[in-house]
Design an enzyme around this catalytic site. Sequence first.
Site, PDB file in Angstrom:
ATOM      1  N   GLN A  38      44.047  48.463  39.333  1.00 29.69           N
ATOM      2  CA  GLN A  38      44.884  47.288  39.592  1.00 29.69           C
ATOM      3  C   GLN A  38      44.713  46.215  38.523  1.00 29.69           C
ATOM      4  O   GLN A  38      45.650  45.474  38.215  1.00 29.69           O
ATOM      5  CB  GLN A  38      44.526  46.715  40.975  1.00 29.69           C
ATOM      6  CG  GLN A  38      45.403  45.579  41.441  1.00 29.69           C
ATOM      7  CD  GLN A  38      44.633  44.538  42.227  1.00 29.69           C
ATOM      8  OE1 GLN A  38      43.755  43.881  41.675  1.00 29.69           O
ATOM      9  NE2 GLN A  38      44.944  44.418  43.501  1.00 29.69           N
ATOM     10  N   GLN A  40      47.129  34.864  43.503  1.00 29.78           N
ATOM     11  CA  GLN A  40      46.897  33.635  42.759  1.00 29.78           C
ATOM     12  C   GLN A  40      48.190  32.849  42.608  1.00 29.78           C
ATOM     13  O   GLN A  40      49.262  33.424  42.434  1.00 29.78           O
ATOM     14  CB  GLN A  40      46.306  33.956  41.387  1.00 29.78           C
ATOM     15  CG  GLN A  40      45.585  32.777  40.768  1.00 29.78           C
ATOM     16  CD  GLN A  40      44.533  33.200  39.765  1.00 29.78           C
ATOM     17  OE1 GLN A  40      44.015  34.307  39.843  1.00 29.78           O
ATOM     18  NE2 GLN A  40      44.201  32.333  38.842  1.00 29.78           N
ATOM     19  N   ARG A  69      35.564  38.957  39.330  1.00 30.62           N
ATOM     20  CA  ARG A  69      36.888  39.388  38.849  1.00 30.62           C
ATOM     21  C   ARG A  69      37.565  38.265  38.081  1.00 30.62           C
ATOM     22  O   ARG A  69      38.140  38.471  37.011  1.00 30.62           O
ATOM     23  CB  ARG A  69      37.739  39.825  40.040  1.00 30.62           C
ATOM     24  CG  ARG A  69      39.129  40.382  39.714  1.00 30.62           C
ATOM     25  CD  ARG A  69      39.780  40.822  41.020  1.00 30.62           C
ATOM     26  NE  ARG A  69      41.102  41.427  40.848  1.00 30.62           N
ATOM     27  CZ  ARG A  69      42.243  40.783  40.893  1.00 30.62           C
ATOM     28  NH1 ARG A  69      42.249  39.462  41.076  1.00 30.62           N
ATOM     29  NH2 ARG A  69      43.401  41.423  40.757  1.00 30.62           N
ATOM     30  N   HIS A  81      47.053  41.775  34.669  1.00 34.68           N
ATOM     31  CA  HIS A  81      47.772  43.019  35.000  1.00 34.68           C
ATOM     32  C   HIS A  81      48.504  43.612  33.802  1.00 34.68           C
ATOM     33  O   HIS A  81      49.681  43.945  33.881  1.00 34.68           O
ATOM     34  CB  HIS A  81      48.724  42.792  36.171  1.00 34.68           C
ATOM     35  CG  HIS A  81      48.026  42.396  37.421  1.00 34.68           C
ATOM     36  ND1 HIS A  81      47.183  43.238  38.109  1.00 34.68           N
ATOM     37  CD2 HIS A  81      48.015  41.218  38.101  1.00 34.68           C
ATOM     38  CE1 HIS A  81      46.689  42.612  39.160  1.00 34.68           C
ATOM     39  NE2 HIS A  81      47.175  41.373  39.167  1.00 34.68           N
ATOM     40  N   SER A 101      47.815  41.384  44.467  1.00 34.22           N
ATOM     41  CA  SER A 101      46.768  41.235  43.460  1.00 34.22           C
ATOM     42  C   SER A 101      45.426  40.933  44.133  1.00 34.22           C
ATOM     43  O   SER A 101      44.908  41.767  44.872  1.00 34.22           O
ATOM     44  CB  SER A 101      47.169  40.164  42.440  1.00 34.22           C
ATOM     45  OG  SER A 101      46.293  40.142  41.343  1.00 34.22           O
ATOM     46  N   LEU A 102      44.851  39.738  43.921  1.00 33.36           N
ATOM     47  CA  LEU A 102      43.567  39.441  44.571  1.00 33.36           C
ATOM     48  C   LEU A 102      43.673  39.551  46.086  1.00 33.36           C
ATOM     49  O   LEU A 102      42.676  39.803  46.781  1.00 33.36           O
ATOM     50  CB  LEU A 102      43.059  38.057  44.173  1.00 33.36           C
ATOM     51  CG  LEU A 102      43.668  36.830  44.872  1.00 33.36           C
ATOM     52  CD1 LEU A 102      42.908  36.446  46.134  1.00 33.36           C
ATOM     53  CD2 LEU A 102      43.736  35.651  43.932  1.00 33.36           C
TER      54      LEU A 102
END
Length: 319
Positions: free
Chosen positions: A260, A9, A119, A211, A94-95
């Site tokens: 995660q 992101q 998500r 996170h 991440s994503l």
Amino acid sequence: MRAFIFPGQGSQAVGMGKALADASPVARAVFEEVDDSLGRKLFALMSEGPADDLLLTENAQPAIMTNAIATLRVMEQEGGIRLADKADFVAGHSLGEYTALCAAGALGLATTARLLRLRGRAMQAAVPVGKGAMAALLGADLAKAQAIAAAAVAAVLEDTGETLVCTVANDNDPSQVVLSGHRPAIERAIALAKDMDAKRAVLLPVSAPFHCPLMQPAADAMEAALAEADLRAPLIPVYCNVDAVAIADPDQVRAALVRQVTGMVRWRESVLAMAGAGTDRFVEFGGKVLAPMVKRISPDVAATSVVTMDDIGEMLKTL
């Protein structure tokens, strides 16, 4: 050896994917499939905005993934190559880990888009707006960032009696670490950072504290969704964010994706692990964020970003 990597992101921008779609029916097919899977015109939002809507986590996450997969598929199909023949590992920030799994055949494109929309919604809903925050520490390594986070928590506890969350969310590279948690603790960390030898601390324009332990409701939502998802073994190993190790077993992948959500993105360690395993070339698809990070982490490797049709043509000459 070569690793294909995928951004997280922050790499979204109005206009993303439009030139690619104008130039390639392969890219258009990717954008159309995602639109159909989500039951909405995501590509129109990517192409035309408004920017505020694209910034929303539930839109940004599938948009970034779709753009990266479209870029990769154009290269594969128009270049007549297969990822499994040209890459030894995949990884994503991440994503971007979902994108990596989609690229490696572990998740279908429509499934990946729906998972990332969920998500994004779950992460946004986990913490009321304004209660959480994130900050980037520049000129700080992991140990220094952890010390700043601990000092911020201790200072807030002494002042207010409250035990708040402030923890490392992203260990991006040797000079950039991101903190996440309750807003008062993050603001205290920013205030302490310079006195604790960080070069600079910047509050990030995000809508939730990603996170960190405050994301547990989102982790629970993703655990339920991933349990039902059709997730297969990837064609090549994926380096997972939370452990910075290569995994391929579907159950391990599911567990890593759940952890995660609340865990630290160990990107620096992941790059070092891939380099240690023999990777000397990293190729980022759909963004220009990770390749510079890779060079800061491991200066001796090659790192390239592939975004445009021209980039794809140049990359095909070297594969």
